[in-house]
Scaffold this active site. Structure first.
Site, PDB file in Angstrom:
ATOM      1  N   SER A 332       0.825  -1.210   0.000  1.00  0.00           N
ATOM      2  CA  SER A 332       0.000   0.000   0.000  1.00  0.00           C
ATOM      3  C   SER A 332       0.854   1.253   0.000  1.00  0.00           C
ATOM      4  O   SER A 332       1.840   1.350   0.735  1.00  0.00           O
ATOM      5  CB  SER A 332      -0.919   0.012   1.224  1.00  0.00           C
ATOM      6  OG  SER A 332      -1.666   1.209   1.276  1.00  0.00           O
ATOM      7  N   ASP A 333       0.470   2.191  -0.843  1.00  0.00           N
ATOM      8  CA  ASP A 333       1.045   3.528  -0.769  1.00  0.00           C
ATOM      9  C   ASP A 333       0.577   4.158   0.544  1.00  0.00           C
ATOM     10  O   ASP A 333      -0.452   3.761   1.110  1.00  0.00           O
ATOM     11  CB  ASP A 333       0.571   4.343  -1.976  1.00  0.00           C
ATOM     12  CG  ASP A 333       1.123   5.751  -1.972  1.00  0.00           C
ATOM     13  OD1 ASP A 333       2.310   5.905  -1.630  1.00  0.00           O
ATOM     14  OD2 ASP A 333       0.370   6.680  -2.285  1.00  0.00           O
ATOM     15  N   LYS A 334       1.327   5.123   1.039  1.00  0.00           N
ATOM     16  CA  LYS A 334       0.955   5.762   2.306  1.00  0.00           C
ATOM     17  C   LYS A 334       0.052   6.965   2.092  1.00  0.00           C
ATOM     18  O   LYS A 334      -1.082   7.004   2.561  1.00  0.00           O
ATOM     19  CB  LYS A 334       2.215   6.202   3.085  1.00  0.00           C
ATOM     20  CG  LYS A 334       1.892   6.899   4.408  1.00  0.00           C
ATOM     21  CD  LYS A 334       3.123   7.464   5.050  1.00  0.00           C
ATOM     22  CE  LYS A 334       3.646   8.686   4.293  1.00  0.00           C
ATOM     23  NZ  LYS A 334       2.727   9.868   4.426  1.00  0.00           N
ATOM     24  N   THR A 335       0.574   7.949   1.381  1.00  0.00           N
ATOM     25  CA  THR A 335      -0.125   9.225   1.261  1.00  0.00           C
ATOM     26  C   THR A 335      -1.417   9.077   0.474  1.00  0.00           C
ATOM     27  O   THR A 335      -1.416   8.667  -0.678  1.00  0.00           O
ATOM     28  CB  THR A 335       0.778  10.259   0.566  1.00  0.00           C
ATOM     29  OG1 THR A 335       2.021  10.314   1.250  1.00  0.00           O
ATOM     30  CG2 THR A 335       0.129  11.623   0.558  1.00  0.00           C
TER      31      THR A 335
END
Length: 972
Positions: A332-335
């Site tokens: 998963s990407d964070k932002t």
């Protein structure tokens, strides 16, 4: 007091100058050649355009005619072509037309699903901004952005998109590149730094020099990675291909063996030998081809996509539903995915003046902004829109002066008059700038520095507040507001639910390492978060390293996440995990996520994602956060269960027909059962047998006409027995006794075949009625697995083969009893069932096979428990009921006729009406036998772990990577 105020201003000004000087000195170190002041000439630009090409992305496309051709030339289509060709050769045109209809229906559905998938490269190309402001021939002009070349002089101004990768010539601008790198806040670019194509200028105005265009830009390399991924077949497509290949090879093998066996058995002309052998080959081929397998699987996936759509997940590639069911790693990407993608002020607010609290500091931060106007920058937006901030209280104050945020001074300042008439100033900005303005900076500096450092190590940003009253002219530190991009409210629960369903969650972000670690700590994702150092990179020409798992597996597989990564890092992390055996899902929203989204087994674009991310993804979320991913996992596993049930049934049904026909050819030639059974072994020839008037008489092979007159012409009296004239019925002479219908001069005889088969039309009716009703399997009730699903072809064929063998045994036993029905001591005679005409034997086996198929499906739905323990869905139950009624009606009342040269007659026609009921009772008894044997075998397989699934061992990867948990154990 004025002197102190002046000194404070001077100190702040000196601090800002010193910092600006350091920034400019740092910028001067960058070595690059700015574009000429007058820009390029038209001639120079044309020459460079020839060298570098247009500032656009090229794309690779597959012609639609080629897609259709591939769909018509796979293993199953080839077998259908062969079957249709054989039907054409033997002149069976109706069957050929039916086969061609199935062929083009399958290809048409697959073609539609293939061509409607989004083209990520095309969207990336469309994302290029069409207009750029460039200086050509000494004049500023708006030109087509695709005509920009390296060395062009362009204008980069607030509100405009960056048209190519450009150096900043002089000055400072702020650029929003969150879609490129995942950075939450705008990033400052100074002299010599390169801002990327696809980002947007949000503050400032500078001149820039084009560094690279088109495919050579950061954006272009992203598109190249998307192209290099290609469109691989999904695991379901591969599974269906392997199943069809196995069945086709088995079918061809049985056809060849049967063909070799049948030729010397014929007592007919050479041409007839070929014709009948080809006819049998078509029967076996059609039986081996799961005609509707793609239609049913596609429809089941389409119904599942509608379920996911209702929960906020739009499916752009149907195969991704099945792959999501097997997903065991979610990157998963964070932002914007794990977090809100907006800065939020936290309640943790250290104060440095008596009487100050979080609320008072936050209120005074609003006074240092233009609260009556729309926010001018990200910090003002955050302060003014913070939950609990009551801006109406600010109206009691009069703002006399306001100094907006300046990148050089790094602060804002407001001069205000309070309700009591007193005048004061409030400033907010970078902590070290504000600290240097305070009168007691030496006293509080250790405390402030320690707090800022602690916040920094946790990735938390800070904003300092100071106030100066006109009474004393001294700046005093009020406090430090802390802020960060916080996790979404549901993210932690979502991660816990993913872990519950056997899915590991790994963070991959372009944001800073300390911020990633803090986010992981808050979410409970683990502490093994690493930077980009040591991660793999693409080789020359964008090639992927061959030794990803061997070289980088121990670093990538056991880690909890990575920070400060670039798109190629994300891409190669996903590729490494895939090659290590994980089924990888990837979530993201930016251009920087697009290659990894495309590479992953399941690419998931979150709400608000860029066009490039949405086009590269297989699933697009319309709801905020990742909570819908858990719903997607559950729904996809339910769909997987339905598909697995259907494939178990479909393989079992196909194997049943293949094995049944193959054994019947060798072991149950109909003519042998009619050598003499028309004449009882003792007693006289009679038109009455077992008290039932005969509907037919029997005469030797090759004769058409009244049976009685034929027998008399041979000198056989009507009261003669079989034993009086064995030469007429022995296997050494005419052999086959045809079945004669009618009487007297209208009596005709039809030969009983030398091997048993069903007409092609009846076979296709079985397939179409059964599989057609199973389109409703998308509405069946299933329980989702708590672990990732996986196709186990060996186990699939073992269980299907077991079910098929039991069903085959029941059909062969019924065929033997029916062929032997004229035997006074046979099974049918013992039950009081009269002898059967051959046309009725055909419809009896048709009904038995149709019933066995449907009943096998219910056994497939509950493998280690009785079939009644799993309640079926009402729509599927209704569809199956309708199909069974139709099959029973056709078998009971099929008009007397011929199909493929074989007599066909309904079971309920004539004087004996209850034969369909006997077939139903017989099939149900065998169904219970089949289900009991299935339970014993499957439970034994589970107990001794026969044919286990092959899955990656995360605990072993953590041991290899030396990653321990808080108890110093190598645990997941």
């Amino acid at each position: 007091m004025e002197v102190q105020r002046k000194r404070s201003k001077d100190a702040a000004r000196e601090a800002a100058k010193e910092e600006t000087k350091e920034e400019e000195e740092e910028g001067e170190k960058v070595d690059f050649t700015p574009a000429p002041k007058d820009g390029l000439t038209t001639h120079e630009a044309e020459e460079l355009l020839k060298k570098w090409g247009k500032n656009e992305l090229t794309e690779k496309t597959t012609p639609k005619w080629l897609i259709l051709l591939r769909l018509l030339s796979g293993p199953m289509p080839i077998m259908l072509w062969i079957a249709a060709l054989v039907e054409l050769i033997i002149g069976n045109y109706p069957d050929m037309a039916i086969l061609l209809f199935i062929q083009f229906t399958n290809a048409g559905i697959s073609f539609y699903e293939t061509t409607k998938a989004g083209d990520a490269v095309k969207v990336l190309k469309d994302s290029l901004k069409p207009v750029a402001t460039a200086k050509r021939d000494g004049k500023w002009q708006d030109i087509d952005a695709t005509l920009l070349v390296p060395g062009d002089l362009v204008l980069l101004a607030a509100g405009s998109a960056v048209p190519a990768d450009c150096y900043v010539n002089e000055g400072v601008i702020e650029v929003d590149q969150s879609a490129m790198t995942g950075e939450s806040l705008p990033v400052k670019f100074r002299r010599g730094e390169v801002c990327k194509l696809g980002s947007n200028v949000v503050r400032g105005e500078v001149e820039g020099t084009v560094e690279s265009t088109g495919q050579n830009t950061f954006f272009g390399k992203t598109a190249q990675m998307l192209q290099s991924v290609g469109n691989e077949s999904g695991s379901l497509q591969i599974l269906l291909m392997r199943i069809m290949l196995i069945l086709v090879v088995l079918s061809l093998t049985l056809c060849i063996i049967a063909f070799i066996y049948l030729i010397p058995q014929h007592q007919i002309s050479q041409g007839e030998i070929v014709r009948q052998s080809l006819s049998f080959a078509v029967v076996v081929l059609v039986a081996s081809i799961p005609l509707a397998i793609e239609i049913v699987t596609t429809t089941t996936l389409a119904l599942g996509s509608r379920q996911l759509s209702a929960r906020g997940a739009i499916v752009t590639r149907l195969g991704s539903i099945e792959e999501m069911a097997g997903m065991d790693m979610l990157c998963s990407d964070k932002t914007g995915t794990l977090t809100l993608n907006k800065m939020v002020i936290q309640e943790d607010c250290p104060t440095y003046s008596p009487g100050e609290t979080y609320e008072t500091v936050l209120f005074q931060a609003a006074l240092a902004a233009k609260w009556k106007e729309p926010p001018r920058d990200a910090l003002d937006t955050m302060v003014l829109k913070t939950s609990g901030q009551d801006l109406s209280k600010c109206d009691a104050y009069t703002q006399l002066e306001f100094t907006p945020f300046d990148p050089r001074t790094k602060r804002t300042e407001g001069k205000l008059q309070g309700p009591d008439g007193k005048i004061f100033r409030v400033t907010k900005g970078a902590p070290h700038v504000i600290l240097n303005m305070c009168h007691n900076k030496d006293e509080i500096k250790p405390l402030v520095d320690a707090k800022v450092h602690e916040l920094g190590t946790r990735g938390i940003r800070s904003l300092a507040l100071a106030r100066m009253d006109d009474e004393d002219g001294k700046w005093r530190m009020l406090g430090i507001l802390t802020f960060l991009d916080p996790p979404r409210p549901d993210t932690k629960h979502t991660i816990e639910m993913c872990n519950k369903y056997g899915v590991y969650v790994k963070m991959i972000t372009g944001d800073h390492l300390v911020i990633a670690k803090e986010t992981a700590r808050v979410l409970g994702m683990g502490s093994s978060i690493f930077g980009a150092d040591g991660l793999p990179v693409l080789g020359e020409g964008g090639s992927v390293p061959d030794d990803l798992v061997e070289q980088y597996g121990t670093k990538i597989c056991p880690a909890d996440g990575f920070a400060s990564v670039f798109p190629e890092h994300k891409y190669l992390i996903v590729e490494t995990l895939r090659k290590a055996g994980f089924r990888v899902g990837m979530t993201g929203d930016g251009v920087n996520d697009a290659p990894a989204l495309k590479r992953a087994d399941v690419g998931i674009a979150v709400q608000g994602a860029t066009d490039a991310a949405r086009a590269a993804a297989d699933i697009v979320l319309t709801g905020e956060g990742l909570s819908v991913v858990v719903d997607g996992i559950i729904v996809s596993r339910e769909i997987f269960g339905r598909l697995k049930n259907f494939l178990l049934y479909r393989i079992a049904a196909t194997l049943q027909l293949l094995i049944f026909f193959f054994i019947a050819v060798f072991s149950f030639p109909p003519y042998k059962y009619y050598k003499a059974s028309g004449f009882p072994g003792t007693g006289n020839y009679s038109n009455v047998y077992m008290g039932v008037p005969r509907q037919t008489g029997y005469c030797p092979r090759g004769y058409a006409g009244p049976a009685d007159s034929f027998l008399q012409s041979k000198g056989i009296t009507l009261n003669a027995t079989y034993f009086d004239h064995p030469e007429m019925f022995d296997t050494g002479c005419s052999i086959v006794l045809p079945i004669c219908s009618g009487s007297g001069s209208t009596q005709t005889c039809v030969e009983w075949p030398e091997f048993f088969k069903l007409p092609v039309l009846l076979l296709m009716l079985i397939t179409l009625l059964n599989d057609g009703s199973l389109i409703s399997i998308g509405y069946d009730k299933v329980s989702p697995s708590t672990t990732p699903e996986q196709w186990n072809l060996t186990r699939l064929f073992v269980v299907s083969g077991l079910l098929a063998l039991i069903a085959t045994a029941s059909s062969l036993l019924l065929l033997w009893a029916a062929l032997d029905s004229n035997n006074p001591t046979g099974a049918f005679a013992g039950l009081g069932i009269p002898p059967m005409e051959y046309g009725k034997i055909i419809t009896m086996l048709y009904l038995n096979v149709a019933l066995a198929d449907f009943l096998t499906l219910f056994s497939c739905r509950a493998l280690d428990s009785p079939f009644w323990t799993v309640e079926p869905g009402k729509p599927m139950l209704f569809a199956i009921f309708c199909s069974l009624v139709i099959s029973t009606f056709l078998a009971s009342f099929w008009p007397e006729s011929e199909l493929d040269g074989l007599p066909v007659k309904g079971l309920a026609l004539g004087t004996y009406k209850t034969m369909p009921l006997w077939v139903w009772i017989y099939s149900i008894i065998w169904w219970f036998i089949q289900d009991c044997i299935k339970i014993v075998v499957v439970r034994t397989m589970n107990k001794y772990n026969w044919f286990p699934d092959v899955k990656p061992d995360m605990e072993e990867w953590k041991r290899k990577g030396g990653i321990e948990d808080e108890n110093n154990n190598y645990k997941v």
